[in-house]
Design an enzyme around this catalytic site. Sequence first.
Site, PDB file in Angstrom:
ATOM      1  N   GLU A   1       0.855  -1.438  -0.127  1.00 44.99           N
ATOM      2  CA  GLU A   1       0.261   0.379  -0.395  1.00 44.99           C
ATOM      3  C   GLU A   1       0.554   0.999   0.179  1.00 44.99           C
ATOM      4  O   GLU A   1       0.990   2.332  -0.808  1.00 44.99           O
ATOM      5  CB  GLU A   1      -1.179   0.089   1.261  1.00 44.99           C
ATOM      6  CG  GLU A   1      -2.150  -0.950   1.136  1.00 44.99           C
ATOM      7  CD  GLU A   1      -2.494  -1.282  -0.140  1.00 44.99           C
ATOM      8  OE1 GLU A   1      -2.659  -0.145  -0.764  1.00 44.99           O
ATOM      9  OE2 GLU A   1      -2.545  -2.752  -0.206  1.00 44.99           O
TER      10      GLU A   1
ATOM     11  N   GLU B   1       7.764  -6.250  -6.145  1.00 44.39           N
ATOM     12  CA  GLU B   1       6.927  -5.267  -6.668  1.00 44.39           C
ATOM     13  C   GLU B   1       7.420  -4.099  -8.396  1.00 44.39           C
ATOM     14  O   GLU B   1       7.279  -4.032  -8.797  1.00 44.39           O
ATOM     15  CB  GLU B   1       6.942  -4.013  -6.037  1.00 44.39           C
ATOM     16  CG  GLU B   1       5.697  -3.913  -4.685  1.00 44.39           C
ATOM     17  CD  GLU B   1       4.567  -4.057  -4.753  1.00 44.39           C
ATOM     18  OE1 GLU B   1       3.632  -4.264  -6.466  1.00 44.39           O
ATOM     19  OE2 GLU B   1       3.389  -3.979  -3.990  1.00 44.39           O
TER      20      GLU B   1
END
EC number: 3.5.99.2
Length: 228
Positions: A144, A220
């Site tokens: 997040e 990521e």
Amino acid sequence: MADSAAPTSRPTTRFSDTLRAENAETWEAAATHRFVTELFAGTLPDENMATYLVQDYRFADGFMALLGAAVATADNYDSRHRFAQFLGEVAGDEDTYFRQAAAELGADTSVPDTRATEGFKQLFADAADTRNYAAILGVLLVCEWLYLDWATRPENRDHGTAENGYPTRHVHAEWVRLHDYPGFHQLIDFLRAEIDRAGARSEEDAALARKYFRRTVDLELQFFGEHR
């Protein structure tokens, strides 16, 4: 007699800041990736955006299971309640976006999982299996916070084609908005406070948070690289 000066307290570095600093190079590469700048500019090819969303949606089930593990391992009602709220948001607006965007882009949902997608599925399962709150937070915070970072960076917004720095096209702009609204900013504040607290409980908790934070940052960057 000389005046005795009161001792001054030194500011304490937050554990969440330390985790990010320890992974700064990889974090920066992901937050300023070509995928992100082209998303803002509206030049990201539909094929790339479509495959990215298809792959991201592949590990949504595991992500919701990880949020369930956060609910189970949190040590107080307020934290459990916040994670339960977030679980509803993921199953609501974000799920709706995935389905509508995939349809608009004509996404091929039959493509096999990429290596990063397989990695995320395994990561979420591994973190949940630890039944350790700090380890789970190490994953959730990156998933997040890194997105909030790239969605709000001025250098990324400079590529935006709308007045607010967002992309003009809805399928791009909505993906940014889902990671830049007041409630999402508050979520990051909550996650950072939780990992600061959980990491301080023991050396074992801090080590697990570090391990899972690093694994998530690495994935990521790999994930963005697979789509641009």
